[in-house]
Design an enzyme around this catalytic site. Structure first.
Site, PDB file in Angstrom:
ATOM      1  N   PRO A 275       1.050  -1.574   0.169  1.00  0.00           N
ATOM      2  CA  PRO A 275      -0.080   0.124   0.441  1.00  0.00           C
ATOM      3  C   PRO A 275       0.680   1.327   0.209  1.00  0.00           C
ATOM      4  CG  PRO A 275       0.175  -1.023   1.804  1.00  0.00           C
ATOM      5  CD  PRO A 275       0.666  -1.859   1.219  1.00  0.00           C
ATOM      6  N   GLY A 276      -0.205   2.092  -0.763  1.00  0.00           N
ATOM      7  CA  GLY A 276       0.958   3.688  -0.634  1.00  0.00           C
ATOM      8  C   GLY A 276       0.307   4.541  -0.285  1.00  0.00           C
ATOM      9  N   ARG A 312      -1.971  16.377  -9.408  1.00  0.00           N
ATOM     10  CA  ARG A 312      -3.087  15.230  -9.034  1.00  0.00           C
ATOM     11  C   ARG A 312      -4.346  15.608 -10.115  1.00  0.00           C
ATOM     12  NH1 ARG A 312      -5.601  12.514  -6.130  1.00  0.00           N
ATOM     13  NH2 ARG A 312      -5.831  10.613  -6.642  1.00  0.00           N
ATOM     14  N   CYS A 343       1.079  28.450 -15.484  1.00  0.00           N
ATOM     15  CA  CYS A 343       0.685  29.682 -16.587  1.00  0.00           C
ATOM     16  C   CYS A 343       0.216  28.510 -17.514  1.00  0.00           C
ATOM     17  CB  CYS A 343       1.372  30.095 -17.811  1.00  0.00           C
ATOM     18  SG  CYS A 343       2.822  28.980 -18.371  1.00  0.00           S
ATOM     19  N   TYR A 372       1.754  10.863  -3.133  1.00  0.00           N
ATOM     20  CA  TYR A 372       1.565  11.467  -5.002  1.00  0.00           C
ATOM     21  C   TYR A 372       1.216  12.771  -5.452  1.00  0.00           C
ATOM     22  CZ  TYR A 372       0.765   6.562  -5.748  1.00  0.00           C
ATOM     23  OH  TYR A 372       0.704   5.184  -5.099  1.00  0.00           O
TER      24      TYR A 372
HETATM   25  N1  LLP Z   1       2.534  -1.215  -5.852  1.00  0.00           N
HETATM   26  C1  LLP Z   1       2.888  -1.587  -6.822  1.00  0.00           C
HETATM   27  C2  LLP Z   1       3.429  -2.111  -8.304  1.00  0.00           C
HETATM   28  C3  LLP Z   1       2.509   0.172  -7.843  1.00  0.00           C
HETATM   29  O1  LLP Z   1       2.796   0.478  -9.401  1.00  0.00           O
HETATM   30  C4  LLP Z   1       1.983   0.472  -6.911  1.00  0.00           C
HETATM   31  C5  LLP Z   1       1.391   1.788  -7.011  1.00  0.00           C
HETATM   32  C6  LLP Z   1       1.474   0.555  -5.798  1.00  0.00           C
HETATM   33  C7  LLP Z   1       2.300  -0.948  -5.058  1.00  0.00           C
HETATM   34  C8  LLP Z   1       1.195   1.214  -4.340  1.00  0.00           C
HETATM   35  O2  LLP Z   1      -0.558   1.684  -4.659  1.00  0.00           O
HETATM   36  P1  LLP Z   1      -1.179   2.551  -4.015  1.00  0.00           P
HETATM   37  O3  LLP Z   1      -1.784   1.782  -3.042  1.00  0.00           O
HETATM   38  O4  LLP Z   1      -0.658   4.096  -3.482  1.00  0.00           O
HETATM   39  O5  LLP Z   1      -2.733   2.749  -4.487  1.00  0.00           O
HETATM   40  N2  LLP Z   1      -0.211   9.052  -9.236  1.00  0.00           N
HETATM   41  C9  LLP Z   1      -1.042   8.416  -9.177  1.00  0.00           C
HETATM   42  C10 LLP Z   1      -1.384   7.100  -8.837  1.00  0.00           C
HETATM   43  C11 LLP Z   1       0.265   6.370  -9.285  1.00  0.00           C
HETATM   44  C12 LLP Z   1      -0.401   5.083  -8.140  1.00  0.00           C
HETATM   45  C13 LLP Z   1       0.918   3.397  -9.499  1.00  0.00           C
HETATM   46  N3  LLP Z   1       1.689   2.790  -8.984  1.00  0.00           N
HETATM   47  C14 LLP Z   1      -2.043   9.154  -8.418  1.00  0.00           C
HETATM   48  O6  LLP Z   1      -1.924  10.618  -7.890  1.00  0.00           O
HETATM   49  O7  LLP Z   1      -2.933   8.823  -8.126  1.00  0.00           O
END
Ligand code: LLP
Length: 413
Positions: A275-276, A312, A343, A372
């Protein structure tokens, strides 16, 4: 935790108006207590699993150090993220190096660091084997599987579709693991997938887990699987809806399948999650000063943070709640569109928001910007990145200085 006191927005017992005066704006502010709580929510929902925090969401060194102390591993997606995760003292045996297009130097760095590698193609597998032989070490690998599932999220962050650039197709899996068994200095020890991000309808994890366990069954007839990594993706409550899924809800879907199938197959791999967003997303606010207010087609409020600091909204049309931090208790008076200073006409942080009367000098707080946010920031328009503060129970710590104009030119020859 966010609170309101004396008409001001308070974060973990620290007044945001005072923060803006002490450190200037724009300013990212992270709540350490919330960060630890979010991590522990995963720990208690998945007591036997390893939680590999997805560093891409926010690789601030202090945040990584806090999570390392809580026992987090890391999912890293570049040499840089690996470097900083190691600096934060995340144990290398709890790091998975991911990537769909790794350079040879990244692969060597990962192998020498002793971290596990998620392999995205057969071509990459060959490169890894050669690099491991050259460096006289063993590479512990998993394949990133493309599970062909379709979560209900923004198409740009849906990563497990058949058409996605990530991973190997299910039809290639057996051949890939057989090849890995045959190649020198490569140990296939896991399987990996990640189906997407900001997922709120978590029923899709049932399909993904079932598919992955099915693959695990086939692969484990000739490979000893030490881990099954189901990725991250759990969404957070940007729109302040009544109920959204928690790590516990996710566990209620994943764990019964995982436990039943591992027992049935007769294997005992570690479950890993990555999780991120759901660890850092709601820990952080972005404070920004109002430079100007004007009535044009709409009421535009010009603030000092734009998509240079929070990409985002323009990238995914994403919604972030906005508050007037110095008028947090005042009644709604008008409808405003909050515009950044970049801009480009797409540089809008929030459209048509009903807010108290806004004037020059007011302080805007953009909520849920921990994931992000800073990690996708840039110096576009020659704007140095802002400072970052971590607050904890009434105390504030500057954890990253604001960049200077010298930083903007530091690498020019
Ligand atoms: N593992 C892998 C291999 C990933 O590519 C990602 C996110 C995660 C884990 C974590 O996912 P999360 O739990 O954070 O959903 N920039 C975009 C999100 C891109 C996510 C990319 N991969 C945003 O701001 O919504």
């Amino acid at each position: 935790m966010l609170d309101i006191r004396n008409n001001h927005l308070i974060i973990d017992d620290v007044d945001t108006v005072e923060l803006s005066e002490q450190f200037g704006t724009p300013l990212y502010v992270t709540d350490k207590t919330k960060l630890k709580d979010n991590f522990q929510a995963y720990r208690s929902a998945f007591p036997k699993a390893d939680i590999y925090y997805a560093a891409k969401a926010n690789w601030d060194l202090t945040i990584l150090k806090i999570l390392a102390e809580e026992g987090a591993g890391a999912d890293v997606f570049s040499e840089g993220e690996l470097y900083i995760a190691t600096l934060a003292k995340i144990q290398t045996d709890k790091i998975l190096f991911n990537g769909n297009s790794k350079t040879d130097s990244e692969i060597e760095f990962a192998i020498k660091s002793g971290v596990k590698i998620s392999v995205d193609s057969l071509d990459e597998l060959n490169t890894i084997s050669k690099a491991a032989v050259k460096n006289d070490c063993e590479a512990n690998i998993a394949f990133r599987i493309n599970p062909d599932v379709s979560p209900d999220t923004h198409p740009k962050i849906s990563t497990g579709l058949k058409t996605s650039k990530f991973g190997i197709l299910e039809s290639e899996v057996i051949c890939a693991y057989k090849k890995a068994c045959d190649l020198p200095n490569v140990n296939p020890i896991g399987i990996h997938c990640h189906i997407g991000s900001q997922i709120l309808d978590i029923s899709v994890y049932e399909e993904a887990t079932l598919k992955m366990m099915d693959i695990a069954q086939k692969v484990s007839s000739f490979v000893e699987l030490k881990f099954i990594d189901l990725g991250g993706g759990l969404g957070i409550n940007y729109k302040k809806e009544e109920k959204i899924p928690t790590p516990k809800d996710l566990a209620d879907i994943i764990l019964p399948i995982f436990e039943e199938k591992t027992e049935l197959i007769g294997i005992s791999p570690k479950l890993i999650l990555e999780p991120g967003r759901s660890i850092v997303g709601d820990t952080t606010i972005l404070l920004s000063r109002v430079n100007t207010v004007k009535k044009a087609y709409k009421n535009f409020v010009g603030i000092d943070a734009g998509f240079n600091l929070l990409m985002r909204p323009v990238m995914y049309d994403s919604y972030h709640e906005v508050m007037v931090a110095n008028k947090a208790d005042e009644k709604v008076e008008d409808t405003y569109t909050i515009a950044g200073p970049i801009c480009e006409s797409g540089d809008i942080i929030g459209s048509d928001r009903k807010l108290p009367k806004i004037e020059k000098g007011d302080l805007i707080a953009v909520l849920d910007t921990g994931a992000y946010g800073f990690s996708m920031s840039s110096q576009y328009n020659g704007r140095p990145r802002c400072a970052e503060v971590v607050v904890c129970k009434g105390k504030a710590n500057l954890v990253r200085d604001k960049e200077t104009f010298e930083d903007l030119v530091a690498k020019f020859n």
